[in-house]
Design a protein around this motif. Structure first.
Motif, PDB file in Angstrom:
ATOM      1  N   HIS A  74      25.454  -5.793 -10.374  1.00 32.21           N
ATOM      2  CA  HIS A  74      24.243  -6.174 -10.385  1.00 32.21           C
ATOM      3  C   HIS A  74      24.055  -6.963  -8.810  1.00 32.21           C
ATOM      4  CE1 HIS A  74      20.603  -8.863 -11.485  1.00 32.21           C
ATOM      5  NE2 HIS A  74      20.727  -8.745 -12.711  1.00 32.21           N
ATOM      6  N   PRO A  75      22.533  -6.962  -8.352  1.00 32.45           N
ATOM      7  CA  PRO A  75      22.593  -7.431  -7.202  1.00 32.45           C
ATOM      8  C   PRO A  75      21.806  -9.311  -6.863  1.00 32.45           C
ATOM      9  CG  PRO A  75      20.909  -5.878  -7.892  1.00 32.45           C
ATOM     10  CD  PRO A  75      21.834  -6.172  -8.288  1.00 32.45           C
TER      11      PRO A  75
ATOM     12  N   ALA B 139      25.488   0.032  -7.914  1.00 33.65           N
ATOM     13  CA  ALA B 139      25.088   0.145  -9.041  1.00 33.65           C
ATOM     14  C   ALA B 139      24.759   1.843  -9.357  1.00 33.65           C
ATOM     15  CB  ALA B 139      24.235   0.118 -10.166  1.00 33.65           C
TER      16      ALA B 139
ATOM     17  N   PHE C 103      24.622  -2.711 -22.236  1.00 33.54           N
ATOM     18  CA  PHE C 103      23.603  -4.182 -21.723  1.00 33.54           C
ATOM     19  C   PHE C 103      23.296  -4.664 -23.147  1.00 33.54           C
ATOM     20  CE2 PHE C 103      22.485  -2.295 -18.014  1.00 33.54           C
ATOM     21  CZ  PHE C 103      22.516  -3.371 -17.123  1.00 33.54           C
TER      22      PHE C 103
ATOM     23  N   SER D 277      16.883  -3.161 -20.520  1.00 31.61           N
ATOM     24  CA  SER D 277      14.849  -3.504 -20.191  1.00 31.61           C
ATOM     25  C   SER D 277      14.363  -2.180 -20.696  1.00 31.61           C
ATOM     26  CB  SER D 277      15.274  -2.562 -18.623  1.00 31.61           C
ATOM     27  OG  SER D 277      15.357  -4.164 -17.630  1.00 31.61           O
ATOM     28  N   SER D 278      13.439  -1.949 -20.648  1.00 29.32           N
ATOM     29  CA  SER D 278      12.180  -1.074 -21.711  1.00 29.32           C
ATOM     30  C   SER D 278      11.845  -0.889 -20.215  1.00 29.32           C
ATOM     31  CB  SER D 278      11.183  -1.551 -22.866  1.00 29.32           C
ATOM     32  OG  SER D 278      10.723  -3.027 -22.425  1.00 29.32           O
ATOM     33  N   VAL D 279      11.520   0.386 -20.146  1.00 30.05           N
ATOM     34  CA  VAL D 279      11.224   1.413 -19.477  1.00 30.05           C
ATOM     35  C   VAL D 279      10.038   2.088 -19.549  1.00 30.05           C
ATOM     36  CG1 VAL D 279      10.890   2.482 -17.241  1.00 30.05           C
ATOM     37  CG2 VAL D 279      13.110   1.151 -17.730  1.00 30.05           C
TER      38      VAL D 279
ATOM     39  N   ASP E 270       9.979  -3.871 -10.935  1.00 30.53           N
ATOM     40  CA  ASP E 270      10.743  -4.997 -11.448  1.00 30.53           C
ATOM     41  C   ASP E 270      12.084  -4.594 -10.942  1.00 30.53           C
ATOM     42  OD1 ASP E 270      11.106  -6.720 -14.425  1.00 30.53           O
ATOM     43  OD2 ASP E 270      12.542  -5.603 -14.576  1.00 30.53           O
TER      44      ASP E 270
ATOM     45  N   GLU F  67      15.039  -5.254 -12.986  1.00 29.60           N
ATOM     46  CA  GLU F  67      15.776  -6.060 -13.711  1.00 29.60           C
ATOM     47  C   GLU F  67      15.314  -3.462 -14.726  1.00 29.60           C
ATOM     48  OE1 GLU F  67      18.278  -7.724 -14.907  1.00 29.60           O
ATOM     49  OE2 GLU F  67      17.338  -8.953 -13.359  1.00 29.60           O
ATOM     50  N   GLN F  68      14.854  -3.189 -14.263  1.00 30.73           N
ATOM     51  CA  GLN F  68      14.400  -2.307 -14.334  1.00 30.73           C
ATOM     52  C   GLN F  68      14.966  -1.103 -13.913  1.00 30.73           C
ATOM     53  OE1 GLN F  68      10.508  -1.715 -14.752  1.00 30.73           O
ATOM     54  NE2 GLN F  68      10.150  -1.964 -16.470  1.00 30.73           N
TER      55      GLN F  68
ATOM     56  N   PHE G 111      17.876  -1.845 -12.073  1.00 25.01           N
ATOM     57  CA  PHE G 111      19.459  -2.194 -12.145  1.00 25.01           C
ATOM     58  C   PHE G 111      19.485  -1.409 -12.918  1.00 25.01           C
ATOM     59  CE2 PHE G 111      22.452  -4.305 -13.620  1.00 25.01           C
ATOM     60  CZ  PHE G 111      23.718  -4.672 -13.199  1.00 25.01           C
TER      61      PHE G 111
END
Lengths: 281, 442
Positions: A62-63, A84, A96, A100-102, B386, B388-389, B391
Motif C-alpha cells: 500500500h503506497p 501491488a 481486505f 473497496s466498492s467499485v 480514488d 483505495e479503489q 490499490f
C-alpha cells in the motif's frame, strides 16, 4: 531453511526480516520478523493498534506506508521494490478488512481480468514497462473462465447473481468477505493474508467464510490470518499463532497458544511479557 | 462567375445566395431572413455574459468558415455503423454534408402515418407541420446568437412525427456526417410526438478530423404532446478541429415522459444547452449527459430543468471524465415557477479528473418560486480516481493503467447502460475504453 530462489522445487516462502514501517511519519512496525512457508497457516493476533493491519498492507505494498528498514522476500525476490499488482501476480493475495466498492464494475468482469493478470505472472527479469502501458496478455477463453468460476462459486456456496453485481457495491458485511474469498479461490495465490476476515461477521457468516477458506487451503497455500479474536481459529486451525504488540511479534506458539491468549486476554499476556523482559534486563 | 463554394463568412449575401439555391416555400425564406436579422441584432457573446464567462470565443473565426458548399463525395459505403447493420430499425436516415444519402422507413409505420424524413424534404412535403413546429415554440431564432445563425443557415437534418397513439418499438436512427474542413454544419433535428405516442431516436454527429477548423451549430427540438414518451440519444463525435454550438431542448406536455441523453466525445470547443421545459402537469424528464475530454478540449454546457406545471419530475445526471489539459464546465439550473406545485427535481454532476492539469467546474443553481414542492436537490463532485479503489484493483494483479481504465469504465457505466440500442452501447463502451486505455490516474 533455504528459500526458493533459483530452486523451483523448494517450498515458496514469505520471509519478513526486521521490518520497520511508518505512516505519515509515525512508526507502526518496529522490527517484525516472520517466515511463512506454503502449506502452513499462521495466525497473527494482537490488540487494536498493534500493527497487524499495517503489516498486511505493507506486505501488499500500500503506497500510504513507508518501509524504513528491513526486507520482505517472496520466492526469493525482495518485493518491497514492487508495486501491488506485481506482488499479486507473483502470488500474494490480501483479503481486505474493508474491501473497496467499485461502482459500475461487475465482479465477473473484474475477476476475469484479475485471473488473466495472475496467469501472466510476474517476471522480475523482464524489462520494466513504461508508465501507462497496458499489458499485452493472453485472454482467457470465456468458456474456460466460466467453468472455473462456476466451480469456485459452488465450492464457496456463492450465489450466481454475485458475478453481475458491481464490486462490493451494496454488499452486506458477509457478502463482502465471501467475495474476497471467491477472489482468492479464483486467483489461486501461494500466500494469502486474511486481514480481520472475521470482523463484523455473525456466527453463521463466520462459519460460511471459514469453510470457504478451508476449501481453498492446501499444500500450495500459505495463510496468514490476522484477527483480534480467536473465534475464527475454531474454524480455521492454525499451525502457528503469533501475538503482535507495539509493532513487534512478541510471542509465538502452537494452536493452543491462541486459546491461552483468548482466556488470559491481551492485557495480562502483555503485562507478563513486560515483566519477563524487565526481569531479564 | 465565382465558385459559390469559395464563399466565406456568414453574411447577408451568403444568406441571400443560400435562399436562391434552395427551392423552399416563401414562409421558410422569410424565416431565414428573419433569423438573419435576429442574428445581426444579437451581439456576439463575450465573457461578460454570465453564460459565456468560462468560454472564450475570441479565437472563433466565423469569417473564415464556408457557410455552405458543395456536397463532398461520400466514400460510397453505407453510413449505417458496422455494428448496427443487422439491427432492426424503425427507420434510418444518413446525411452527408446535408444531403440525404441513405434513407428507409418501415412500411407499416408509413401506413400508420409516421413521418420520418430529412428536413429539406419535410419542408416540401409536410410544410404545415414544419411551419408549425420548426423553430417556433421550442427553439426560436431569438434564443441566442447561434440559434439565430442556425435559423438563417440551417442546412438539413431529421424530422420525425409520430401520430396520436402510435407506439414505435424499434429505434429511429440518424447519422449526420459532415466534412467540417473549414466548412460549417448546421444540422437540425425536429421530433414531434403527438398525444400518447412513443418513440426511440438516436443520432450520431460525425466528421473526420479535418485540416481546417470546422464550425457546427446544431439545434434539436423535441416536442412531446400529452402522454407521449420519447427516448432521445445524441452522440457528438466531431473531429478535433470543430467548434460546436448546440441546443437540445424538449417541451413536455401533460403526463409526457422523456429521456434526453447526450454523449460528447468530439470537437475542440463545445458550447451548448440541454433543457427540459415541463409545460404540462405530471410531466417527467430524465436528462443524461456523458462527456469525455482529453488534449485541450473545452466543453461548456448549461442545463435547465424548467418546471412550469404541477407534479413534474426531473432528474439530471451528467458525468464526465476529463484528462490532459482539457476543461469542462457544467452549469445547471433547476427553476420552479409558482405553478410548479409538487415538483420533484434532482440534479447531479460528477467529474473524474485523470490528470493534474485537467479542470472541471461544476456550478449548480436552484431557483425555487414555489413552496409546495416534493423535493429539490443538486450535487456536484470533481475528484481524482480514488486511491483505495486503485490499490484494491492492483492487489488483484491489474496494473495502474488497467485499474484506472476499469474504474473509469465503471464510473460511466450507468450512462452507457441507459442507451437503448445495444450495438450503440457496445460502440460507446469500445470508444470510451480506447480513449482511456493506457492512461494512468495521476
Amino acid at each position: 531453511m533455504e528459500n526458493s530462489n533459483g530452486n523451483p522445487n523448494a517450498p515458496v516462502q514469505l520471509i519478513i526480516k526486521d521490518l520497520h514501517a511508518s505512516v505519515e511519519g509515525k512508526e507502526i512496525l518496529r522490527g517484525v520478523n516472520l517466515t511463512i512457508t506454503q502449506g502452513e497457516t499462521h495466525a497473527l493476533m494482537g490488540p487494536n493498534g498493534s500493527g497487524k493491519s499495517t503489516l498486511a498492507n505493507v506486505i501488499m505494498g500500500h503506497p500510504k506506508y513507508e518501509v524504513t528498514q528491513g526486507e520482505i522476500l517472496f520466492k526469493g525476490i525482495n518485493i518491497l521494490e514492487l508495486s501491488a499488482d506485481k506482488r499479486a501476480r507473483l502470488g500474494i493475495f490480501l483479503a481486505f478488512q474493508y474491501p473497496s466498492s467499485v461502482p459500475g464494475v461487475s465482479v465477473g468482469n473484474f475477476l476475469r481480468r484479475a485471473v488473466e493478470a495472475k496467469r501472466e505472472g510476474y517476471d522480475p527479469n523482464a524489462p520494466a514497462a513504461p508508465s501507462g502501458e497496458m499489458p499485452k496478455r493472453k485472454g482467457m477463453p470465456p468458456a474456460e473462465f466460466r467453468k472455473l468460476l462456476n466451480q469456485k462459486m459452488q465450492l464457496l456456496k456463492v450465489d450466481n447473481t454475485f458475478i453481475s453485481r458491481y464490486i462490493n457495491e451494496g454488499f452486506s458485511g458477509g457478502e463482502k468477505k465471501r467475495a474476497e474469498i471467491l477472489q482468492m479461490a479464483m486467483l489461486q495465490p501461494e500466500m494469502a493474508i486474511l486481514d480481520e476476515t472475521d470482523s463484523g461477521l455473525d456466527v453463521d457468516a463466520l462459519r460460511i467464510v471459514s469453510e470457504g477458506v478451508n476449501a481453498v487451503r492446501g499444500p500450495n497455500l500459505g495463510v496468514l490470518i490476522i484477527t483480534h479474536y480467536q473465534r475464527i481459529l475454531d474454524y480455521i486451525t492454525p499451525d502457528v499463532v503469533h501475538v503482535m504488540y507495539k509493532g513487534r511479534i512478541v510471542k509465538s506458539g502452537g494452536r493452543e497458544f491462541a486459546l491461552e491468549v483468548d482466556k488470559q486476554g491481551y492485557e495480562l499476556l502483555i503485562q507478563a511479557l513486560e515483566e519477563d523482559e524487565a526481569a531479564t534486563v | 462567375m465565382t465558385a459559390p463554394t469559395a464563399r466565406r463568412g456568414f453574411t447577408e449575401e451568403a444568406v441571400t445566395e443560400l435562399i436562391a439555391r434552395r427551392a423552399e416555400p416563401d414562409w421558410m425564406r422569410a424565416r431565414r431572413l428573419d433569423a438573419w436579422n435576429t442574428y445581426q441584432q444579437i451581439p456576439m457573446p463575450t465573457r461578460f455574459d454570465e453564460e459565456w464567462r468560462r468560454t472564450d470565443l475570441r479565437n472563433l473565426k466565423l469569417d473564415d468558415v464556408q457557410p455552405f458548399g458543395e456536397v463532398h463525395p461520400t466514400s460510397g459505403g453505407s453510413l449505417v455503423p458496422e455494428a448496427e447493420r443487422e439491427e432492426q430499425m424503425a427507420g434510418f436516415l444518413g446525411l452527408q454534408d446535408g444531403r440525404p444519402v441513405e434513407y428507409r422507413l418501415d412500411d407499416s409505420l408509413k401506413a400508420k402515418g409516421v413521418i420520418f424524413t430529412d428536413l429539406a424534404t419535410a419542408v416540401r412535403e409536410h410544410g404545415d407541420l414544419i411551419r408549425e413546429y420548426f423553430m417556433t415554440r421550442c427553439v426560436p431564432a431569438s434564443d441566442g446568437k447561434f440559434a439565430a445563425l442556425h435559423g438563417a443557415f440551417w442546412e438539413n437534418g431529421a424530422f420525425l412525427y409520430v401520430p396520436r397513439g402510435v407506439t414505435v418499438e424499434l429505434p429511429f436512427r440518424t447519422i449526420v456526417a459532415s466534412s467540417l474542413d473549414g466548412t460549417a454544419s448546421l444540422a437540425h433535428t425536429l421530433i414531434v410526438l403527438d398525444e400518447g405516442s412513443q418513440a426511440t431516436f438516436a443520432e450520431d454527429f460525425t466528421s473526420p478530423t479535418a485540416q481546417r477548423a470546422g464550425f457546427s451549430t446544431r439545434v434539436t427540438e423535441l416536442i412531446l404532446k400529452q402522454g407521449a414518451n420519447l427516448h432521445y440519444v445524441g452522440v457528438q463525435r466531431w473531429g478535433r478541429k470543430v467548434n460546436d454550438f448546440h441546443t437540445e431542448r424538449v417541451l413536455l406536455g401533460r403526463d409526457s415522459t422523456v429521456t434526453l441523453q447526450t454523449v460528447e466525445f468530439g470537437s475542440q470547443l463545445s458550447k451548448g444547452r440541454v433543457e427540459a421545459i415541463l409545460q404540462g402537469d405530471g410531466a417527467s424528464a430524465k436528462l443524461l449527459g456523458l462527456y469525455l475530454e482529453d488534449g485541450t478540449q473545452h466543453f461548456d454546457r448549461y442545463t435547465l430543468q424548467d418546471h412550469n406545471a404541477s407534479s413534474g419530475m426531473s432528474d439530471l445526471l451528467f458525468k464526465g471524465v476529463v484528462t490532459d489539459k482539457a476543461r469542462s464546465v457544467f452549469s445547471g439550473l433547476i427553476r420552479v415557477s409558482p405553478d410548479g406545485k409538487k415538483t420533484a427535481a434532482y440534479q447531479q454532476n460528477r467529474n473524474l479528473l485523470l490528470s493534474r492539469t485537467a479542470r472541471a467546474d461544476s456550478i449548480p443553481n436552484l431557483e425555487i418560486g414555489c413552496n409546495d414542492i416534493v423535493g429539490c436537490s443538486h450535487g456536484a463532485t470533481v475528484g481524482k480516481v480514488d486511491e483505495e479503489q486503485l490499490f484494491y484493483l492492483m492487489c488483484r494483479g491489474l496494473n495502474r493503467a488497467e485499474a484506472t481504465q476499469l474504474i473509469v469504465e465503471g464510473f460511466v457505466d450507468p450512462l452507457v447502460e441507459a442507451v437503448p440500442i445495444l450495438p450503440l452501447r457496445a460502440a460507446l463502451r469500445a470508444e470510451i475504453s480506447a480513449r482511456v486505455r493506457g492512461r494512468e490516474a495521476d
